[in-house]
Design a protein around this motif. Structure first.
Motif, PDB file in Angstrom:
ATOM      1  N   VAL A  23       0.851  -1.189   0.000  1.00 45.45           N
ATOM      2  CA  VAL A  23       0.000   0.000   0.000  1.00 45.45           C
ATOM      3  C   VAL A  23       0.886   1.238   0.000  1.00 45.45           C
ATOM      4  CG1 VAL A  23      -1.904   1.223   1.107  1.00 45.45           C
ATOM      5  CG2 VAL A  23      -1.715  -1.264   1.372  1.00 45.45           C
TER       6      VAL A  23
ATOM      7  N   TYR B 171       0.836   5.219   0.682  1.00 48.39           N
ATOM      8  CA  TYR B 171       0.049   6.213   1.407  1.00 48.39           C
ATOM      9  C   TYR B 171       0.615   7.614   1.177  1.00 48.39           C
ATOM     10  CZ  TYR B 171      -2.036   2.529   4.381  1.00 48.39           C
ATOM     11  OH  TYR B 171      -2.703   1.436   4.868  1.00 48.39           O
TER      12      TYR B 171
ATOM     13  N   PRO C 281      -4.551   6.062   1.502  1.00 49.66           N
ATOM     14  CA  PRO C 281      -3.991   5.086   0.559  1.00 49.66           C
ATOM     15  C   PRO C 281      -4.302   5.499  -0.879  1.00 49.66           C
ATOM     16  CG  PRO C 281      -5.988   4.216   1.567  1.00 49.66           C
ATOM     17  CD  PRO C 281      -5.725   5.536   2.231  1.00 49.66           C
ATOM     18  N   ILE C 282      -3.276   5.541  -1.709  1.00 48.44           N
ATOM     19  CA  ILE C 282      -3.480   5.934  -3.110  1.00 48.44           C
ATOM     20  C   ILE C 282      -3.231   4.779  -4.071  1.00 48.44           C
ATOM     21  CG2 ILE C 282      -2.855   8.336  -2.594  1.00 48.44           C
ATOM     22  CD1 ILE C 282      -0.199   7.737  -4.162  1.00 48.44           C
ATOM     23  N   ARG C 283      -2.652   3.692  -3.580  1.00 46.71           N
ATOM     24  CA  ARG C 283      -2.352   2.555  -4.456  1.00 46.71           C
ATOM     25  C   ARG C 283      -2.313   1.295  -3.604  1.00 46.71           C
ATOM     26  NH1 ARG C 283       1.129   1.811  -9.376  1.00 46.71           N
ATOM     27  NH2 ARG C 283       0.592  -0.283 -10.081  1.00 46.71           N
TER      28      ARG C 283
ATOM     29  N   LEU D 200      -7.406  -3.034   3.682  1.00 47.95           N
ATOM     30  CA  LEU D 200      -7.736  -1.668   4.071  1.00 47.95           C
ATOM     31  C   LEU D 200      -8.904  -1.684   5.051  1.00 47.95           C
ATOM     32  CD1 LEU D 200      -7.596   0.347   0.708  1.00 47.95           C
ATOM     33  CD2 LEU D 200      -5.746  -0.091   2.341  1.00 47.95           C
TER      34      LEU D 200
ATOM     35  N   GLU E  53     -10.183   3.582   5.356  1.00 46.32           N
ATOM     36  CA  GLU E  53      -9.153   3.640   4.313  1.00 46.32           C
ATOM     37  C   GLU E  53      -9.745   3.329   2.945  1.00 46.32           C
ATOM     38  OE1 GLU E  53      -4.973   2.471   6.508  1.00 46.32           O
ATOM     39  OE2 GLU E  53      -6.324   0.854   5.892  1.00 46.32           O
TER      40      GLU E  53
ATOM     41  N   TYR F 121      -9.538   5.645  -0.287  1.00 46.56           N
ATOM     42  CA  TYR F 121      -8.951   5.084  -1.501  1.00 46.56           C
ATOM     43  C   TYR F 121      -9.862   5.309  -2.709  1.00 46.56           C
ATOM     44  CZ  TYR F 121      -6.958   1.439  -4.561  1.00 46.56           C
ATOM     45  OH  TYR F 121      -6.408   0.746  -5.607  1.00 46.56           O
TER      46      TYR F 121
ATOM     47  N   ARG G  70      -9.214   7.589  -6.145  1.00 43.87           N
ATOM     48  CA  ARG G  70      -9.313   6.995  -7.483  1.00 43.87           C
ATOM     49  C   ARG G  70     -10.357   7.703  -8.349  1.00 43.87           C
ATOM     50  NH1 ARG G  70      -5.075   3.391  -7.839  1.00 43.87           N
ATOM     51  NH2 ARG G  70      -6.206   1.971  -9.189  1.00 43.87           N
TER      52      ARG G  70
END
Length: 291
Positions: free
Chosen positions: A162, A164, A169-171, A253, A257, A261, A265
């Protein structure tokens, strides 16, 4: 007396038990030089506040970079970074983990792509697993990352990776080895960072070139945090299920989270290799395996 000795021995045994699981895990370094080394152009890396923070410099002569003195297998690494302000087009500030192997590379990338003044900063992430990369995703940050420090984190355990930004969390890259999808888990990785010129691709695909009249360019780092299993080190550390990053709370997650996320996205993603049909006419299998 016998009871006292028995209790003392029990406490000592408990201490040794805890110590046995605690020793393999490294914690936050006090200063830059305790856990890191300069990899190139040491004249362009300057220590601040007794080594608790550093400044990276990019000018016409050189960029610069640094790396951890040790490699790690699973854990969490994070740094607080303040990116290049103003017209930073053509510059790239990178924070990543790398196995430092040529043929079969594992790598987890944060790359911060500079911008023209007033445009959003773009963060590109990429994942190499068993030598295969080309998994780029890009988001535009929802704040000015050059105005203050923000925390950038990579969490890596047996279940997922993950990325962050602060606590967002972005990925997410899940371990889907059961479906034949490679996941980095055999090679240790070092922690790296660089500031360099890449105006052939970094900003709007290379359309925006670096303006050297704005040089030198500066990025700042502090609060270096590495918690993981050092390699070389105790052989059983990486497989120890008691390592905190392997806990149930870090295997998926949380509900909060997951909402963050999805928000990233939907609102801030500008490129995803999964949906780039010109590069991937057939959707890569990890893209359909679910996060």
């Amino acid at each position: 007396m016998a009871i006292y000795l028995s209790l003392t021995n029990a406490i000592a045994s408990l201490f040794l038990f805890v110590l046995a699981f605690a020793l393999p895990i490294t914690g936050r370094p006090a200063t830059f030089l305790e856990d890191f080394r300069v990899t190139w152009s040491d004249s362009h890396i300057r220590q601040i506040d007794g080594g608790k923070a550093i400044q990276l410099v990019l000018d016409r002569n050189s960029g610069c970079g640094f790396a951890s003195k040790r490699q790690y297998l699973f854990g969490r690494v994070s740094m607080k970074i303040k990116l290049v302000p103003g017209d930073s087009a053509g510059t790239v500030t990178a924070f990543y983990m790398n196995s430092n192997t040529d043929a079969v590379r594992d790598e987890l990338d944060f790359e911060f792509l500079g911008n023209r003044t007033g445009q959003p900063y773009t963060v590109q992430t990429n994942i190499y697993a068993h030598g295969k990369g080309d998994r780029e995703q890009r988001i535009n940050l929802w704040f000015d990352p050059a105005a203050d420090f923000h925390t950038y984190t990579i969490l890596w355990n047996h279940r997922q990776i993950v990325f962050y930004v602060d606590d967002v969390p972005i990925r997410v890259y899940k371990n889907n080895e059961a479906r034949g999808i490679p996941f980095p888990k055999f090679q240790s990785m070092g922690v790296y960072s660089t500031l360099w010129e890449a105006d052939n691709w970094a900003t709007r695909g290379g359309l925006e070139k670096i303006d050297w009249s704005k040089a030198p360019f500066y990025a700042y780092y502090k609060d270096f945090d590495i918690e993981g299993c050092p390699v070389p080190g105790p052989a059983n550390c990486a497989s120890n299920p008691r390592n905190w990053w392997e806990g149930i709370n870090y295997q998926v997650l949380s509900a909060l989270e997951a909402r963050k996320y999805r928000w990233v996205r939907i609102n801030h993603m500008i490129y995803d290799y999964c949906t780039d049909k010109s590069r991937n006419p057939v959707t890569p299998p990890e893209c359909t395996a679910g996060f």
